[in-house]
Design an enzyme around this catalytic site. Structure first.
Site, PDB file in Angstrom:
ATOM      1  N   TYR A   1     -30.965 -36.283 -66.890  1.00  0.00           N
ATOM      2  CA  TYR A   1     -30.809 -36.754 -65.629  1.00  0.00           C
ATOM      3  C   TYR A   1     -31.884 -36.499 -64.469  1.00  0.00           C
ATOM      4  O   TYR A   1     -32.376 -37.264 -63.888  1.00  0.00           O
ATOM      5  CB  TYR A   1     -29.156 -36.550 -65.125  1.00  0.00           C
ATOM      6  CG  TYR A   1     -29.035 -36.918 -63.763  1.00  0.00           C
ATOM      7  CD1 TYR A   1     -29.084 -38.221 -63.417  1.00  0.00           C
ATOM      8  CD2 TYR A   1     -28.957 -36.079 -62.844  1.00  0.00           C
ATOM      9  CE1 TYR A   1     -28.680 -38.577 -62.194  1.00  0.00           C
ATOM     10  CE2 TYR A   1     -28.748 -36.291 -61.608  1.00  0.00           C
ATOM     11  CZ  TYR A   1     -28.474 -37.647 -61.174  1.00  0.00           C
ATOM     12  OH  TYR A   1     -28.098 -38.100 -59.803  1.00  0.00           O
TER      13      TYR A   1
ATOM     14  N   THR B   1     -31.916 -36.424 -56.106  1.00  0.00           N
ATOM     15  CA  THR B   1     -30.937 -35.440 -56.227  1.00  0.00           C
ATOM     16  C   THR B   1     -31.256 -33.738 -56.421  1.00  0.00           C
ATOM     17  O   THR B   1     -32.358 -33.436 -56.737  1.00  0.00           O
ATOM     18  CB  THR B   1     -30.016 -35.441 -57.817  1.00  0.00           C
ATOM     19  OG1 THR B   1     -29.142 -34.552 -58.208  1.00  0.00           O
ATOM     20  CG2 THR B   1     -31.169 -35.591 -58.897  1.00  0.00           C
TER      21      THR B   1
END
Ligand code: UFG
Length: 327
Positions: free
Chosen positions: A142, A118
């Site tokens: 995350y 990501t």
């Protein structure tokens, strides 16, 4: 016989789109998913094994039964804000889950590993667009859990004799162009599904921050269609990387849209006027995130984004909303 690909998280938003494209390209996708957020009805393109990424016995059984040459690893928790409240859960599922999967791939002789990373690994990048040389520095668990997973893959690729492809997705958006698969609107946290919901239901929509240093004061993101994201995986499968090597790509369009520009698009496509409320900044948001180095995937994989029109991205989500809500 078509080549088997094990797809963890194959019942999810991006995973199911990838399975659809795998099948269309002559591969046999086997979904491995615990259905915690994925939808079993999305598993239409090959068999499914219900299992958790941290369940070593179940993974062994799946790898033993289907003997995939390639594993595509989507299964993960993906909510940035939740990760700040439940860091142990995120490190467990995302980081430990990836490590456990690498170990199993090594044991079962998997040759290629494609990993969903990501843009969150870049944290607050010092400049835009964000190139692959931009220093990483996640600002939430995350992002860290994904960066740790990248590191595990880098350090283990040669020992496991696996070729690794890492895709750093920017803002995955849109829905299946045929409106057979798509995002969950229930409890959605992402911009486009929230806007579509507000347009359809007449509920208020909050803009988080209008004082950013951008042209209209709202955050700018690189919205990359889920079909294009999935298609990058097909390109990586067709042009494999040698065992022990790791290659990395930014997966984006290379241009950004502000929150207000996306809002305008949703109003255009749905024909509804949205009840907009201006709120303060959301914790952890960066002002602008646009993918740089997108040519690398074009040169090395022959991949580039095809759905680059924001109205088309929004229209696909709107079509999917209409399918989901028809009675
Ligand atoms: N936004 C609003 N109102 C909303 C929802 C979002 O104004 O109701 C704004 C956000 O503040 C942000 C933009 O819309 O400026 C995009 O927000 P999203 O939640 O859709 O996406 P993010 O950019 O926060 O997150 C995405 C991915 C993450 C990834 C991150 C990288 O979804 O997985 O990019 O920074 F980690």
């Amino acid at each position: 016989m078509s080549e088997t690909v094990l797809v963890t998280g194959g019942a999810g938003y991006i995973g199911s789109q990838c399975c659809k494209l795998l099948a269309a390209n002559g591969y046999r996708p086997v979904t491995y998913d615990n259905t915690s957020s994925g939808r079993p009805e999305f598993v239409r393109y090959g068999p499914m094994v219900e299992g958790d990424i941290l369940d070593g016995c179940r993974l062994d059984a799946a790898l033993q039964e289907y003997r995939p040459k390639t594993v595509v690893h989507f299964a993960a928790l993906i909510e940035v804000e939740e990760s700040t409240r439940e860091p142990t859960l995120y490190y467990d599922v995302n980081a430990c889950g990836t490590l456990a999967l690498i170990e199993k791939c090594k044991e079962h002789g998997v040759e290629q590993f494609i990993f969903s990373s990501t843009a969150a690994v870049y944290g607050e990048p010092p400049s835009s667009p964000v190139t692959l040389d931009t220093p990483t520095g996640p600002i939430n668990p995350y992002g860290w859990s994904k960066l740790m997973s990248e590191r595990f893959l880098e350090d283990c690729a040669s020992d496991a004799e696996i070729g690794v492809t890492i895709f750093r997705y920017f803002n995955a958006s849109g829905s299946d162009p045929d409106a057979e698969l798509g995002v969950n609107f229930d409890g959605a946290s992402h911009l486009i599904p929230r806007l579509i919901f507000a347009a359809a239901e007449g509920t208020p929509f909050s803009i988080f921050g209008t004082d950013y240093d951008t042209a209209d004061g709202t955050c700018v993101r690189d919205y990359i269609h889920v079909w294009d994201v999935a298609n990058a995986h097909i390109a990586a499968l067709k042009l494999q990387v040698e065992a022990g090597s790791v290659r990395r790509f930014n997966i984006g369009v290379g241009r950004g849209f502000s929150v207000k520009e996306v809002l305008d698009s949703v109003e255009r496509i749905t024909g509804s006027q949205i009840d907009v409320q201006q709120k303060g900044r959301r914790a952890g948001d960066v002002s602008e995130l646009i993918a740089g180095d997108v040519e690398k995937a074009a040169v090395e994989l022959g991949w580039k984004a095809e759905f680059t029109d924001i109205d088309e991205i929004v229209r696909h989500v709107w079509n999917w909303y209409c399918v989901e809500n028809q009675t």
